[in-house]
Scaffold this motif. Structure first.
Motif, short mmCIF file in Angstrom:
data_model
loop_
_atom_site.label_atom_id
_atom_site.label_comp_id
_atom_site.label_asym_id
_atom_site.label_seq_id
_atom_site.Cartn_x
_atom_site.Cartn_y
_atom_site.Cartn_z
N GLU A 126 -7.30 11.97 -7.74
CA GLU A 126 -6.26 12.90 -8.15
C GLU A 126 -5.36 13.28 -6.97
O GLU A 126 -4.17 13.54 -7.15
CB GLU A 126 -6.90 14.16 -8.76
N THR A 127 -5.93 13.33 -5.76
CA THR A 127 -5.11 13.66 -4.59
C THR A 127 -4.01 12.63 -4.38
O THR A 127 -2.88 12.98 -4.02
CB THR A 127 -5.98 13.74 -3.33
N TRP A 128 -4.32 11.35 -4.63
CA TRP A 128 -3.30 10.30 -4.48
C TRP A 128 -2.27 10.41 -5.60
O TRP A 128 -1.06 10.29 -5.36
CB TRP A 128 -3.94 8.92 -4.49
N LEU A 129 -2.73 10.62 -6.82
CA LEU A 129 -1.81 10.72 -7.95
C LEU A 129 -0.84 11.88 -7.75
O LEU A 129 0.37 11.75 -8.01
CB LEU A 129 -2.60 10.90 -9.25
N LYS A 130 -1.35 13.00 -7.27
CA LYS A 130 -0.50 14.18 -7.08
C LYS A 130 0.55 13.95 -6.00
O LYS A 130 1.74 14.24 -6.20
CB LYS A 130 -1.37 15.39 -6.72
N ALA A 131 0.12 13.41 -4.85
CA ALA A 131 1.07 13.17 -3.76
C ALA A 131 2.07 12.08 -4.12
O ALA A 131 3.25 12.16 -3.76
CB ALA A 131 0.30 12.79 -2.49
N THR A 132 1.63 11.07 -4.84
CA THR A 132 2.52 9.98 -5.23
C THR A 132 3.52 10.46 -6.27
O THR A 132 4.70 10.08 -6.26
CB THR A 132 1.71 8.80 -5.77
N ARG A 133 3.08 11.32 -7.17
CA ARG A 133 3.98 11.89 -8.17
C ARG A 133 5.11 12.67 -7.48
O ARG A 133 6.25 12.69 -7.96
CB ARG A 133 3.19 12.80 -9.11
N GLU A 140 0.83 -1.21 0.00
CA GLU A 140 0.00 0.00 0.00
C GLU A 140 0.86 1.26 0.00
O GLU A 140 1.93 1.31 0.62
CB GLU A 140 -0.91 0.03 1.23
N ILE A 141 0.40 2.27 -0.71
CA ILE A 141 0.96 3.62 -0.64
C ILE A 141 -0.17 4.54 -0.19
O ILE A 141 -1.19 4.67 -0.88
CB ILE A 141 1.50 4.09 -2.01
N ALA A 142 0.00 5.17 0.97
CA ALA A 142 -1.06 6.03 1.52
C ALA A 142 -0.49 7.40 1.86
O ALA A 142 0.70 7.54 2.17
CB ALA A 142 -1.66 5.39 2.77
N HIS A 143 -1.35 8.40 1.82
CA HIS A 143 -0.96 9.77 2.14
C HIS A 143 -1.98 10.38 3.09
O HIS A 143 -3.20 10.25 2.87
CB HIS A 143 -0.89 10.63 0.88
N PHE A 144 -1.50 11.06 4.13
CA PHE A 144 -2.36 11.86 4.98
C PHE A 144 -2.44 13.26 4.38
O PHE A 144 -1.42 13.85 4.01
CB PHE A 144 -1.82 11.92 6.41
N LEU A 145 -3.66 13.79 4.31
CA LEU A 145 -3.90 15.04 3.60
C LEU A 145 -4.47 16.12 4.51
O LEU A 145 -5.21 15.82 5.46
CB LEU A 145 -4.89 14.81 2.44
N PRO A 154 7.35 8.72 -7.32
CA PRO A 154 7.01 8.81 -8.75
C PRO A 154 7.15 7.49 -9.50
O PRO A 154 6.46 7.27 -10.50
CB PRO A 154 8.00 9.85 -9.27
N GLN A 155 8.03 6.60 -9.03
CA GLN A 155 8.22 5.33 -9.74
C GLN A 155 6.95 4.48 -9.75
O GLN A 155 6.75 3.65 -10.64
CB GLN A 155 9.38 4.54 -9.12
N MET A 156 6.07 4.70 -8.76
CA MET A 156 4.84 3.92 -8.69
C MET A 156 3.91 4.22 -9.85
O MET A 156 3.14 3.37 -10.28
CB MET A 156 4.12 4.19 -7.36
N VAL A 159 -9.85 -1.31 -9.69
CA VAL A 159 -9.90 -0.09 -10.51
C VAL A 159 -8.62 0.02 -11.33
O VAL A 159 -7.63 -0.68 -11.09
CB VAL A 159 -10.07 1.16 -9.62
N SER A 160 -8.62 0.93 -12.29
CA SER A 160 -7.43 1.19 -13.10
C SER A 160 -6.69 2.39 -12.52
O SER A 160 -7.23 3.15 -11.70
CB SER A 160 -7.82 1.48 -14.55
N MET A 161 -5.46 2.60 -12.96
CA MET A 161 -4.69 3.76 -12.50
C MET A 161 -5.39 5.06 -12.87
O MET A 161 -5.32 6.04 -12.12
CB MET A 161 -3.28 3.72 -13.09
N ASP A 162 -6.08 5.08 -14.00
CA ASP A 162 -6.77 6.29 -14.43
C ASP A 162 -7.95 6.63 -13.53
O ASP A 162 -8.42 7.78 -13.53
CB ASP A 162 -7.28 6.12 -15.87
#
Length: 305
Positions: free
Chosen positions: A277-284, A121-126, A288-290, A270-273
């Motif tokens: 968006e909050t997860w995509l932004k924080a992960t980027r 898992e990759i998680a972010h607190f916002l 970023p390799q994810m 689900v797909s990556m798409d």
């Protein structure tokens, strides 16, 4: 008699064991519910020319569970959850931060019908106001600004059993796991299955055990579950978590209360798409390799199966 059924399992190499317990009432309820719901399943199957699911049959229950939570083949299964964390003291909820987490998992069927799995898992607190992942939060209970360590649990192996048992593939010293699967609920074309997981970790030094509890409710279409050749199905989820204060919150020893997380959206398969968006932004920003190779998180461990 304790009123509970126990199933003991070990990994394929015989190195680890875990005790899984199921409430006797829940097992009986699952069988009774399956018999009562057979008519709804058969009616939908007649309309779609699909094989009806009999939820009183263990094989059918397990197949539906794997289609919803994972997959019957070895594809990468992506799941996500968005939610809000609160502190709860004396029954009063205090908003703290939001969370968005994404899981990556793969499953491989064993000859005996059970499944080996690997999950990470990759998680972010916002920040609830900005949607950003600042890594620092104000703790209203202490009046201090705290730093979130931005650590994610490393990928781990799990074992999924035909009687719906889910356990770690190996023992974790000082940890106890209790997994319960509620009887499927079927109304028309809607199927719900709920998992209840309880984990207790005993830290070194004899301090108070750390507790984590979650309820995950999965929702799927009976028509999709019964389609011939369906390896997995669309599966929205809802999650509720109670957990002790996180160590990095720097709460005073013995401070009453705990954390509560209530999900606002989520799903398996689900797909990556389709990820928030909050997860995509924080992960980027932080991992970023994810985004370039989603399977890379679990691939090293997957290769050891």
């Amino acid at each position: 008699m304790t009123g509970r059924l126990s199933v003991q399992t070990c990994d394929r190499h015989g190195k680890g064991r875990a005790m899984l317990e199921f409430g006797r009432r829940d097992v009986m309820a699952a069988m009774a519910a399956g018999a009562a719901l057979g008519s709804a399943s058969s009616a939908i199957a007649r309309k779609t020319n699909a094989k009806p699911l009999d939820f009183s049959n263990q094989d059918d229950r397990f197949r539906a569970f794997m289609q919803m939570r994972g997959a019957l083949d070895e594809r990468l299964v992506i799941g996500y959850c968005t939610g809000a964390y609160f502190g709860v003291v004396d029954g009063q909820m205090t908003p703290l931060w939001d969370v968005v987490g994404v899981t990556f998992a793969r499953f491989r069927r064993r000859p005996d019908g059970s499944y080996d799995g690997v999950s990470g898992e990759i998680a972010h607190f916002l920040d609830p106001k900005t949607g950003e992942a600042p890594g620092r939060f104000f703790n209203p209970y202490t009046g201090k600004t705290i730093t979130e360590p931005r650590r994610n649990l490393p990928p781990s192996r799990i074992l999924v059993l035909p009687d719906h048992g889910v356990s770690p593939a190996r023992d974790m010293p000082g940890a106890t796991f209790d997994h319960e699967l509620r009887a499927p609920q079927v109304r028309g074309d809607d199927v719900w299955i709920s998992e209840i997981n309880r984990v207790t970790m005993q830290p070194p030094g004899g301090t108070k055990p750390f507790s984590y509890n979650e309820v995950v409710t999965m929702h799927a279409s009976l028509k999709e579950l019964q389609q011939p050749g369906a390896m997995r199905v669309t599966c929205p989820t809802s999650v509720t978590i109670t957990v002790d204060w996180r160590p990095w919150m720097e709460m005073p020893a013995g401070h009453p209360g705990h954390l509560l997380m209530a999900s606002t959206s989520g799903g398996y398969g689900v797909s990556m798409d389709e990820l928030p968006e909050t997860w995509l932004k924080a992960t980027r920003q932080h991992f970023p390799q994810m985004l370039e190779d989603p399977a890379s998180l679990i691939e090293p461990l997957w290769k050891t199966l």
